[in-house]
Every structure is written in structure tokens, then in C-alpha cells.
Design an enzyme around this catalytic site. Sequence first.
Site, PDB file in Angstrom:
ATOM      1  N   SER A 127       0.832  -1.200   0.000  1.00 47.58           N
ATOM      2  CA  SER A 127       0.000   0.000   0.000  1.00 47.58           C
ATOM      3  C   SER A 127       0.869   1.254   0.000  1.00 47.58           C
ATOM      4  CB  SER A 127      -0.857  -0.029   1.268  1.00 47.58           C
ATOM      5  OG  SER A 127      -1.453   1.210   1.496  1.00 47.58           O
ATOM      6  N   TYR A 152      -2.097  -1.378  11.098  1.00 49.14           N
ATOM      7  CA  TYR A 152      -2.338  -1.879   9.741  1.00 49.14           C
ATOM      8  C   TYR A 152      -1.178  -1.501   8.816  1.00 49.14           C
ATOM      9  CZ  TYR A 152      -3.846  -1.968   4.910  1.00 49.14           C
ATOM     10  OH  TYR A 152      -3.877  -2.180   3.543  1.00 49.14           O
ATOM     11  N   LYS A 156       1.966  -3.819   6.689  1.00 49.28           N
ATOM     12  CA  LYS A 156       2.387  -3.784   5.276  1.00 49.28           C
ATOM     13  C   LYS A 156       3.898  -3.616   5.193  1.00 49.28           C
ATOM     14  CE  LYS A 156      -1.536  -4.538   3.488  1.00 49.28           C
ATOM     15  NZ  LYS A 156      -1.809  -5.833   2.899  1.00 49.28           N
TER      16      LYS A 156
HETATM   17  P1  NAD Z   1     -11.058  -7.029   1.239  1.00 52.27           P
HETATM   18  O1  NAD Z   1     -11.279  -7.040   2.699  1.00 52.27           O
HETATM   19  O2  NAD Z   1     -12.221  -6.801   0.344  1.00 52.27           O
HETATM   20  O3  NAD Z   1     -10.361  -8.399   0.777  1.00 52.27           O
HETATM   21  C1  NAD Z   1      -9.528  -9.147   1.626  1.00 52.27           C
HETATM   22  C2  NAD Z   1     -10.091 -10.548   1.679  1.00 52.27           C
HETATM   23  O4  NAD Z   1      -9.257 -11.346   2.507  1.00 52.27           O
HETATM   24  C3  NAD Z   1     -11.496 -10.604   2.284  1.00 52.27           C
HETATM   25  O5  NAD Z   1     -12.341 -11.322   1.415  1.00 52.27           O
HETATM   26  C4  NAD Z   1     -11.313 -11.331   3.621  1.00 52.27           C
HETATM   27  O6  NAD Z   1     -12.434 -12.115   3.940  1.00 52.27           O
HETATM   28  C5  NAD Z   1     -10.078 -12.160   3.323  1.00 52.27           C
HETATM   29  N1  NAD Z   1      -9.259 -12.496   4.495  1.00 52.27           N
HETATM   30  C6  NAD Z   1      -8.839 -11.696   5.499  1.00 52.27           C
HETATM   31  N2  NAD Z   1      -8.086 -12.408   6.375  1.00 52.27           N
HETATM   32  C7  NAD Z   1      -8.019 -13.673   5.882  1.00 52.27           C
HETATM   33  C8  NAD Z   1      -7.379 -14.867   6.318  1.00 52.27           C
HETATM   34  N3  NAD Z   1      -6.671 -14.909   7.443  1.00 52.27           N
HETATM   35  N4  NAD Z   1      -7.513 -15.980   5.567  1.00 52.27           N
HETATM   36  C9  NAD Z   1      -8.242 -15.966   4.429  1.00 52.27           C
HETATM   37  N5  NAD Z   1      -8.869 -14.875   3.971  1.00 52.27           N
HETATM   38  C10 NAD Z   1      -8.755 -13.744   4.693  1.00 52.27           C
HETATM   39  O7  NAD Z   1      -9.896  -5.971   0.938  1.00 52.27           O
HETATM   40  P2  NAD Z   1      -9.335  -5.415  -0.440  1.00 52.27           P
HETATM   41  O8  NAD Z   1      -9.632  -3.971  -0.480  1.00 52.27           O
HETATM   42  O9  NAD Z   1      -9.715  -6.291  -1.559  1.00 52.27           O
HETATM   43  O10 NAD Z   1      -7.786  -5.534  -0.139  1.00 52.27           O
HETATM   44  C11 NAD Z   1      -7.007  -6.612  -0.630  1.00 52.27           C
HETATM   45  C12 NAD Z   1      -5.576  -6.407  -0.198  1.00 52.27           C
HETATM   46  O11 NAD Z   1      -5.090  -5.164  -0.718  1.00 52.27           O
HETATM   47  C13 NAD Z   1      -5.359  -6.343   1.303  1.00 52.27           C
HETATM   48  O12 NAD Z   1      -4.126  -6.970   1.604  1.00 52.27           O
HETATM   49  C14 NAD Z   1      -5.266  -4.864   1.578  1.00 52.27           C
HETATM   50  O13 NAD Z   1      -4.518  -4.584   2.723  1.00 52.27           O
HETATM   51  C15 NAD Z   1      -4.554  -4.386   0.334  1.00 52.27           C
HETATM   52  N6  NAD Z   1      -4.787  -2.965   0.035  1.00 52.27           N
HETATM   53  C16 NAD Z   1      -6.070  -2.502  -0.082  1.00 52.27           C
HETATM   54  C17 NAD Z   1      -6.278  -1.151  -0.356  1.00 52.27           C
HETATM   55  C18 NAD Z   1      -7.670  -0.588  -0.429  1.00 52.27           C
HETATM   56  O14 NAD Z   1      -7.825   0.618  -0.275  1.00 52.27           O
HETATM   57  N7  NAD Z   1      -8.701  -1.398  -0.679  1.00 52.27           N
HETATM   58  C19 NAD Z   1      -5.184  -0.305  -0.555  1.00 52.27           C
HETATM   59  C20 NAD Z   1      -3.898  -0.823  -0.441  1.00 52.27           C
HETATM   60  C21 NAD Z   1      -3.707  -2.172  -0.158  1.00 52.27           C
HETATM   61  C1  WQD Z   2      -9.531   9.394   1.294  1.00 48.36           C
HETATM   62  C2  WQD Z   2      -9.774  10.861   1.582  1.00 48.36           C
HETATM   63  C3  WQD Z   2     -10.250  11.385   3.886  1.00 48.36           C
HETATM   64  C4  WQD Z   2     -14.106   9.399   4.159  1.00 48.36           C
HETATM   65  C5  WQD Z   2      -6.864   4.500   3.340  1.00 48.36           C
HETATM   66  C6  WQD Z   2      -5.866   3.746   4.179  1.00 48.36           C
HETATM   67  C7  WQD Z   2      -4.650   3.414   3.383  1.00 48.36           C
HETATM   68  C8  WQD Z   2      -5.012   2.702   2.086  1.00 48.36           C
HETATM   69  C9  WQD Z   2      -6.056   3.445   1.331  1.00 48.36           C
HETATM   70  C10 WQD Z   2      -4.940   0.314   2.396  1.00 48.36           C
HETATM   71  C11 WQD Z   2      -9.104  11.344   2.870  1.00 48.36           C
HETATM   72  C12 WQD Z   2     -11.426  11.717   2.984  1.00 48.36           C
HETATM   73  C13 WQD Z   2     -12.897   9.878   3.671  1.00 48.36           C
HETATM   74  C14 WQD Z   2     -15.136  10.322   4.496  1.00 48.36           C
HETATM   75  C15 WQD Z   2     -13.704  12.118   3.809  1.00 48.36           C
HETATM   76  N1  WQD Z   2      -5.566   1.409   2.322  1.00 48.36           N
HETATM   77  N2  WQD Z   2     -12.698  11.216   3.496  1.00 48.36           N
HETATM   78  N3  WQD Z   2     -14.889  11.645   4.287  1.00 48.36           N
HETATM   79  O1  WQD Z   2      -7.136   7.824   3.865  1.00 48.36           O
HETATM   80  O2  WQD Z   2      -6.236   7.640   1.538  1.00 48.36           O
HETATM   81  O3  WQD Z   2      -6.274   5.681   2.940  1.00 48.36           O
HETATM   82  O4  WQD Z   2      -7.168   3.712   2.188  1.00 48.36           O
HETATM   83  O5  WQD Z   2      -3.773   0.106   2.381  1.00 48.36           O
HETATM   84  O6  WQD Z   2      -3.842   2.616   4.182  1.00 48.36           O
HETATM   85  O7  WQD Z   2      -5.499   4.568   5.273  1.00 48.36           O
HETATM   86  O8  WQD Z   2      -8.446   6.604   2.064  1.00 48.36           O
HETATM   87  O9  WQD Z   2     -10.815   6.542   1.429  1.00 48.36           O
HETATM   88  O10 WQD Z   2     -10.217   6.636   3.879  1.00 48.36           O
HETATM   89  O11 WQD Z   2      -9.869   8.648   2.466  1.00 48.36           O
HETATM   90  O12 WQD Z   2     -13.530  13.334   3.641  1.00 48.36           O
HETATM   91  O13 WQD Z   2     -16.194   9.956   4.965  1.00 48.36           O
HETATM   92  O14 WQD Z   2     -11.168  11.075   1.766  1.00 48.36           O
HETATM   93  O15 WQD Z   2     -10.084  12.375   4.861  1.00 48.36           O
HETATM   94  O16 WQD Z   2      -8.627  12.630   2.661  1.00 48.36           O
HETATM   95  P1  WQD Z   2      -7.004   7.036   2.657  1.00 48.36           P
HETATM   96  P2  WQD Z   2      -9.913   7.029   2.486  1.00 48.36           P
END
Ligand code: NAD
Ligand code: WQD
Length: 344
Positions: A127, A152, A156
Site C-alpha cells: 500500500s 495496519y 504492510k
Molecule cells: P477485502 O477485505 O475486500 O479483501 C480481503 C479478503 O481477505 C477478504 O475477502 C477477507 O475475507 C479475506 N481475508 C482476510 N483475512 C483472511 C485470512 N486470514 N484468511 C483468508 N482470507 C482472509 O480488501 P481489499 O480492499 O480487496 O484488499 C485486498 C488487499 O489489498 C489487502 O491486503 C489490503 O490490505 C490491500 N490494500 C487494499 C487497499 C484498499 O484501499 N482497498 C489499498 C492498499 C492495499
Molecule cells: C480518502 C480521503 C479522507 C471518508 C486508506 C488507508 C490506506 C489505504 C487506502 C490500504 C481522505 C477523505 C474519507 C469520508 C472524507 N488502504 N474522506 N470523508 O485515507 O487515503 O487511505 O485507504 O492500504 O492505508 O489509510 O483513504 O478513502 O479513507 O480517504 O472526507 O467519509 O477522503 O479524509 O482525505 P485514505 P480514504
Amino acid sequence: MKGKILVTGGAGYIGSHTVVELQNAGYSVVIIDDLSNSTADSIDGIERITGIRPVFQKLDCNDLEGLRKLFTAHPDIKGIIHFAASKAVGESVQKPLLYYRNNLNSLINLLDLMPQFGVKNIVFSSSCTVYGEPDVNPIDETAPVKPAESPYGNTKQINEEIIKDFVRSGADIKSIILRYFNPIGAHPSTEIGELPNGVPQNLVPYITQTAIGVREQMSVFGDDYNTPDGSCIRDFINVVDLAKAHVIAIDRMLENKSEEKVEIFNLGTGRGVSVLELINVFEKVSGVKLNYKIVGRREGDIEKIWAEPKHANIVLGWTAKENIENTMDSAWKWQLKLREKGIM
Ligand code: NAD
Ligand code: WQD
């Protein structure tokens, strides 16, 4: 068939979109997911889009023996895409051990078993959170990793280090670490999309749930940042574009094209969009006036961050293609579909 890929967390948001792209590209897929943050409906959605039902097993990545059985039953797995993780930043502050246990053990178990079962390739979901508040934007992969703001975020960073240390120890594996910026939107078919558990923490689900009336009003956290309109800036990346990068990463590893045993790529558009700009785009494409109010800053928020995606553009040959209007339109259509199905 190009080969069998294990997708952990494949019932989730990014995982399900990636399984679609893997199957479209000719890979066969085994999904494991404990359904802690998803439902098996996404498996049906994947089948409706691709015409192929991926193998699905409900399994927790913390279950080492369960994983061992899985690898024994599928000796032909060529690579792993590891999405499974707990991902709510706020919850991780409240329940740090849950996050450290789940996110670290899951990866450690997979790495432990890979050499035993001859699996050599793993793509890891990292991330942009590892960069903290960037000193410069756009930010590239050579920028320093900053102290994590949350358990969290720390998982990562630690997971990236675990992979590097394991490779350094001589393990016969390769890894591509993908640092996602802010994934948003849904599949254009509206068969799969993001399904947040409870009150959404992220911006786009909050916007669409407010627009449809599940939430009365949304808050914009701060308009006094040092940005043109005062709201925070992010790099919003379409989830289908993001999913496609995973197929390229797997192709690259299976075709032995990687230059290093561990490679790191930013996945973003290279364009910063503010929270207020995104709301404007949403109102334009949906025709819905959003009920929002400006409130104080959210603790721990990054002011502005967007990706320098050149490394992925050049080395992977991957570029984010979808524009923000179509992406927000897909998020809205997905929300309408959830309403139609009575889910939300
Ligand atoms: P998500 O929660 O929709 O998907 C993650 C999936 O993993 C879920 O279906 C959950 O049930 C499953 N899971 C969690 N723990 C588990 C375990 N121990 N065993 C088996 N399954 C398990 O999330 P997502 O948004 O699809 O994110 C996927 C990956 O990308 C994650 O590693 C997340 O940290 C990373 N990521 C997400 C974002 C974002 O903003 N969505 C940004 C950066 C990184
Ligand atoms: C985006 C912007 C909020 C909700 C998170 C995780 C990061 C990564 C991505 C996984 C910010 C604003 C939000 C609301 C708002 N995930 N906001 N009102 O903060 O970039 O990051 O997701 O790795 O680790 O921290 O994403 O969607 O929460 O917020 O104004 O109700 O929207 O303040 O500026 P963020 P977000």
C-alpha cells in the site's frame, strides 16, 4: 490454460476483480478466503462475468495445516497472489494484535510452505500507506518508507521486510510487491464490487451510500489543507486497471522476466484528485446532489499523495487507462445494483 494461481482473499474487493482478469487471461484459479470481510456471492459474480467458476475453499491463512492440505491437493500451483489481510486502519488501532496476527501469520505461513511445495512466485498487496506523508509528489518507489501511522500500515511495512529477508536467506522464491494507491470503482458488469462491512471508512463507499440514502450525510474531513481547494488529495485508481496489473505481474514471474528476486511497483494513475473534486465528478456522473458538510480534519490523514507510476509503466508495460468519470460511474452503478438486490 496458462497455469494455476492461488489467490488468497479472492472473494474480497480487489481479489475478485483480479480473479476475473486472471481467468480472462487463461489462468485457472484457486481462491481461498475465510470470508471475514466478504461473502461467497463474489464467486457467483466472477462466474457470471467469465463463464468460469473458480475453485473456492473457505480457509483461513492462519491455518497452516489447512494450507498444507490445500497445496497437497493442488500440486500444480505456479504462483500466489496474496490479498488476504485485515485492512481497516481505525480498527487496527483498536485491535493491534488481531492485525499483527492475521496479516503477519498469513504471509509467514504461505512463505513457509512455498519451498516445500515448489511454489516459486508470490505477488504481495502492499500500500502507498508505507510512504506516510510524502516529501515530494508524485512519489516513486525509491522514496523512503516512513514510520507507520497505524498497526495496519505497520503490517504492510513488516510484510515487505519479511519477503525481502526470506529471499535474502536464500529461499528459492521471487516476489513482486505492489503498492496500491486508492483503489475505487467496480466491475462495469456490476456483478462484483466493494462491499464494506458496516459504516464505510473509505471515501467512495461513503459517497455512494450517502447518495442512495443509506447514510444521511457525509463529512468531508478538512478544507484547510495546503492544497488548491483545501481538501486532501489522493491518487484514485480504477479497480479493474489495478486487477490487470496483477496478471502482468504473474506473467512476468512465470516467464522469468523479473530482473530482481524482489521487485516493487507503485500502482496509481500519476494524477492527484482532491476529495472535493471527486465529489464533483460523482455529482456530475450520477446526477445526484450529495449531502455533505465540511468538518474538521481526520486524525492521521495524509494531506496529499499521488503516485509516480513510471516504473510500472515502463517495466511492466502497465498503465492505468480508465478515467475518473467512468470509474465513479461504475461505483454508482454498483451501489444501485446493491439496492436492487436489497443488500443495501
Ligand atoms: P477485502 O477485505 O475486500 O479483501 C480481503 C479478503 O481477505 C477478504 O475477502 C477477507 O475475507 C479475506 N481475508 C482476510 N483475512 C483472511 C485470512 N486470514 N484468511 C483468508 N482470507 C482472509 O480488501 P481489499 O480492499 O480487496 O484488499 C485486498 C488487499 O489489498 C489487502 O491486503 C489490503 O490490505 C490491500 N490494500 C487494499 C487497499 C484498499 O484501499 N482497498 C489499498 C492498499 C492495499
Ligand atoms: C480518502 C480521503 C479522507 C471518508 C486508506 C488507508 C490506506 C489505504 C487506502 C490500504 C481522505 C477523505 C474519507 C469520508 C472524507 N488502504 N474522506 N470523508 O485515507 O487515503 O487511505 O485507504 O492500504 O492505508 O489509510 O483513504 O478513502 O479513507 O480517504 O472526507 O467519509 O477522503 O479524509 O482525505 P485514505 P480514504
